[in-house]
Design a protein around this motif. Sequence first.
Motif, PDB file in Angstrom:
ATOM      1  N   ALA A 142       0.817  -1.216   0.000  1.00 32.35           N
ATOM      2  CA  ALA A 142       0.000   0.000   0.000  1.00 32.35           C
ATOM      3  C   ALA A 142       0.852   1.269   0.000  1.00 32.35           C
ATOM      4  O   ALA A 142       0.304   2.377   0.094  1.00 32.35           O
ATOM      5  CB  ALA A 142      -0.934  -0.009   1.216  1.00 32.35           C
ATOM      6  N   GLY A 143       2.180   1.101  -0.101  1.00 33.14           N
ATOM      7  CA  GLY A 143       3.066   2.260  -0.119  1.00 33.14           C
ATOM      8  C   GLY A 143       3.325   2.864   1.247  1.00 33.14           C
ATOM      9  O   GLY A 143       3.721   4.032   1.358  1.00 33.14           O
ATOM     10  N   ILE A 144       3.129   2.066   2.299  1.00 30.42           N
ATOM     11  CA  ILE A 144       3.286   2.539   3.679  1.00 30.42           C
ATOM     12  C   ILE A 144       4.534   1.911   4.291  1.00 30.42           C
ATOM     13  O   ILE A 144       4.754   0.707   4.166  1.00 30.42           O
ATOM     14  CB  ILE A 144       2.044   2.178   4.512  1.00 30.42           C
ATOM     15  CG1 ILE A 144       0.808   2.870   3.930  1.00 30.42           C
ATOM     16  CG2 ILE A 144       2.237   2.549   5.978  1.00 30.42           C
ATOM     17  CD1 ILE A 144      -0.496   2.391   4.528  1.00 30.42           C
ATOM     18  N   GLY A 145       5.343   2.711   4.934  1.00 30.36           N
ATOM     19  CA  GLY A 145       6.553   2.228   5.575  1.00 30.36           C
ATOM     20  C   GLY A 145       6.286   1.761   6.994  1.00 30.36           C
ATOM     21  O   GLY A 145       5.322   2.196   7.637  1.00 30.36           O
ATOM     22  N   ALA A 146       7.154   0.876   7.503  1.00 29.44           N
ATOM     23  CA  ALA A 146       6.986   0.349   8.863  1.00 29.44           C
ATOM     24  C   ALA A 146       8.316  -0.208   9.354  1.00 29.44           C
ATOM     25  O   ALA A 146       9.249  -0.422   8.582  1.00 29.44           O
ATOM     26  CB  ALA A 146       5.917  -0.744   8.890  1.00 29.44           C
ATOM     27  N   SER A 147       8.371  -0.451  10.654  1.00 26.13           N
ATOM     28  CA  SER A 147       9.480  -1.193  11.259  1.00 26.13           C
ATOM     29  C   SER A 147       8.905  -2.001  12.408  1.00 26.13           C
ATOM     30  O   SER A 147       7.769  -1.770  12.836  1.00 26.13           O
ATOM     31  CB  SER A 147      10.590  -0.256  11.754  1.00 26.13           C
ATOM     32  OG  SER A 147      10.157   0.512  12.871  1.00 26.13           O
ATOM     33  N   LEU A 148       9.668  -2.954  12.894  1.00 26.10           N
ATOM     34  CA  LEU A 148       9.199  -3.791  14.005  1.00 26.10           C
ATOM     35  C   LEU A 148      10.075  -3.525  15.216  1.00 26.10           C
ATOM     36  O   LEU A 148      11.302  -3.678  15.156  1.00 26.10           O
ATOM     37  CB  LEU A 148       9.249  -5.266  13.624  1.00 26.10           C
ATOM     38  CG  LEU A 148       8.684  -6.251  14.644  1.00 26.10           C
ATOM     39  CD1 LEU A 148       7.217  -5.948  14.949  1.00 26.10           C
ATOM     40  CD2 LEU A 148       8.839  -7.687  14.159  1.00 26.10           C
ATOM     41  N   GLN A 149       9.450  -3.134  16.331  1.00 22.51           N
ATOM     42  CA  GLN A 149      10.164  -2.778  17.550  1.00 22.51           C
ATOM     43  C   GLN A 149       9.762  -3.706  18.695  1.00 22.51           C
ATOM     44  O   GLN A 149       8.720  -4.360  18.643  1.00 22.51           O
ATOM     45  CB  GLN A 149       9.867  -1.322  17.927  1.00 22.51           C
ATOM     46  CG  GLN A 149      10.164  -0.332  16.814  1.00 22.51           C
ATOM     47  CD  GLN A 149      11.601  -0.410  16.345  1.00 22.51           C
ATOM     48  OE1 GLN A 149      12.531  -0.463  17.157  1.00 22.51           O
ATOM     49  NE2 GLN A 149      11.801  -0.417  15.028  1.00 22.51           N
ATOM     50  N   HIS A 150      10.603  -3.716  19.733  1.00 22.16           N
ATOM     51  CA  HIS A 150      10.358  -4.612  20.871  1.00 22.16           C
ATOM     52  C   HIS A 150      10.678  -3.889  22.181  1.00 22.16           C
ATOM     53  O   HIS A 150      11.721  -4.118  22.782  1.00 22.16           O
ATOM     54  CB  HIS A 150      11.193  -5.887  20.737  1.00 22.16           C
ATOM     55  CG  HIS A 150      10.872  -6.666  19.500  1.00 22.16           C
ATOM     56  ND1 HIS A 150      11.548  -6.497  18.312  1.00 22.16           N
ATOM     57  CD2 HIS A 150       9.904  -7.589  19.251  1.00 22.16           C
ATOM     58  CE1 HIS A 150      11.031  -7.291  17.396  1.00 22.16           C
ATOM     59  NE2 HIS A 150      10.039  -7.962  17.933  1.00 22.16           N
ATOM     60  N   TYR A 151       9.765  -3.042  22.602  1.00 24.17           N
ATOM     61  CA  TYR A 151       9.892  -2.383  23.900  1.00 24.17           C
ATOM     62  C   TYR A 151       9.175  -3.165  24.999  1.00 24.17           C
ATOM     63  O   TYR A 151       9.077  -2.705  26.126  1.00 24.17           O
ATOM     64  CB  TYR A 151       9.388  -0.942  23.818  1.00 24.17           C
ATOM     65  CG  TYR A 151      10.337  -0.050  23.047  1.00 24.17           C
ATOM     66  CD1 TYR A 151      11.503   0.417  23.640  1.00 24.17           C
ATOM     67  CD2 TYR A 151      10.094   0.299  21.729  1.00 24.17           C
ATOM     68  CE1 TYR A 151      12.395   1.224  22.942  1.00 24.17           C
ATOM     69  CE2 TYR A 151      10.984   1.098  21.019  1.00 24.17           C
ATOM     70  CZ  TYR A 151      12.132   1.562  21.633  1.00 24.17           C
ATOM     71  OH  TYR A 151      13.019   2.355  20.935  1.00 24.17           O
ATOM     72  N   ASN A 152       8.669  -4.313  24.646  1.00 20.83           N
ATOM     73  CA  ASN A 152       8.132  -5.238  25.631  1.00 20.83           C
ATOM     74  C   ASN A 152       9.302  -5.984  26.277  1.00 20.83           C
ATOM     75  O   ASN A 152      10.320  -6.207  25.601  1.00 20.83           O
ATOM     76  CB  ASN A 152       7.190  -6.237  24.952  1.00 20.83           C
ATOM     77  CG  ASN A 152       7.779  -6.800  23.651  1.00 20.83           C
ATOM     78  OD1 ASN A 152       7.910  -6.076  22.668  1.00 20.83           O
ATOM     79  ND2 ASN A 152       8.154  -8.064  23.643  1.00 20.83           N
ATOM     80  N   PRO A 153       9.266  -6.333  27.543  1.00 19.95           N
ATOM     81  CA  PRO A 153       8.124  -6.176  28.459  1.00 19.95           C
ATOM     82  C   PRO A 153       8.105  -4.841  29.230  1.00 19.95           C
ATOM     83  O   PRO A 153       7.267  -4.648  30.104  1.00 19.95           O
ATOM     84  CB  PRO A 153       8.335  -7.336  29.431  1.00 19.95           C
ATOM     85  CG  PRO A 153       9.826  -7.459  29.534  1.00 19.95           C
ATOM     86  CD  PRO A 153      10.347  -7.148  28.149  1.00 19.95           C
ATOM     87  N   LEU A 154       9.026  -3.933  28.892  1.00 18.61           N
ATOM     88  CA  LEU A 154       9.143  -2.678  29.639  1.00 18.61           C
ATOM     89  C   LEU A 154       7.822  -1.916  29.694  1.00 18.61           C
ATOM     90  O   LEU A 154       7.459  -1.358  30.729  1.00 18.61           O
ATOM     91  CB  LEU A 154      10.237  -1.800  29.005  1.00 18.61           C
ATOM     92  CG  LEU A 154      10.530  -0.468  29.682  1.00 18.61           C
ATOM     93  CD1 LEU A 154      11.157  -0.688  31.063  1.00 18.61           C
ATOM     94  CD2 LEU A 154      11.454   0.381  28.807  1.00 18.61           C
ATOM     95  N   ILE A 155       7.090  -1.909  28.585  1.00 19.52           N
ATOM     96  CA  ILE A 155       5.883  -1.084  28.508  1.00 19.52           C
ATOM     97  C   ILE A 155       4.594  -1.872  28.712  1.00 19.52           C
ATOM     98  O   ILE A 155       3.502  -1.294  28.685  1.00 19.52           O
ATOM     99  CB  ILE A 155       5.819  -0.354  27.152  1.00 19.52           C
ATOM    100  CG1 ILE A 155       5.669  -1.355  25.996  1.00 19.52           C
ATOM    101  CG2 ILE A 155       7.057   0.524  26.951  1.00 19.52           C
ATOM    102  CD1 ILE A 155       5.425  -0.698  24.636  1.00 19.52           C
ATOM    103  N   ASP A 156       4.706  -3.173  28.930  1.00 25.49           N
ATOM    104  CA  ASP A 156       3.516  -4.039  28.914  1.00 25.49           C
ATOM    105  C   ASP A 156       2.408  -3.578  29.861  1.00 25.49           C
ATOM    106  O   ASP A 156       1.250  -3.419  29.451  1.00 25.49           O
ATOM    107  CB  ASP A 156       3.907  -5.474  29.271  1.00 25.49           C
ATOM    108  CG  ASP A 156       4.745  -6.137  28.194  1.00 25.49           C
ATOM    109  OD1 ASP A 156       5.349  -5.413  27.376  1.00 25.49           O
ATOM    110  OD2 ASP A 156       4.810  -7.374  28.175  1.00 25.49           O
TER     111      ASP A 156
END
Length: 201
Positions: A142-156
Amino acid sequence: MSEFLDLQKKRRSIYGLGKNVSQSPAELNTLVKDAIENTPSAFNSQSVQAVVLTGAAHEKLWNITLDELKKVSANEEAFAQTKAKVDGAFKAGVGTVLYYTDKNIIQGLKDNAPLYAANFDDWSEQGVGIAAYAVWLTLAEAGIGASLQHYNPLIDAAVAEEFNLPSNWVLRGQMPFGSIEAPAGDKDYLAEDVRFRFFQD
């Protein structure tokens, strides 16, 4: 070259995100929902759950993340660097997908199929990976950018409280997305003879 391989090459980790997308929040939610609904899972368990945040909810997520990061930052200088990254690469986007595993579903699988009980945690992680990749490809298409992050479990805990999420949902990753304001950098590949093996009769 196949269209699917072209799409795979188009999908990259985009850190220069913006809010200039043509899709409405409802349309973005549908893209994510449809992608995840059609991904495979062990025993068709459908253990992957998702939360799509846009607008103020998206902003709130990354404010929560910064609040939690500030608590564990070594000093103000270190936090300032972290804040610049979060604000510029994640919060600047138009939305975020939160990926969860329903631990009640996983426990039910263990109880009902004890022969495979030791495998279900691994298989649930595979399910999250497949779902995240499917969404990532859908967004890229769809022409949309993204990334995958992992701030879990800090923010859970803070995120679950803010959005009133079920206690049996375990956060596994965050995918900020938005318009592509800066392209991804060059991608390096391991040598084929290091990474792959092929045998035939």
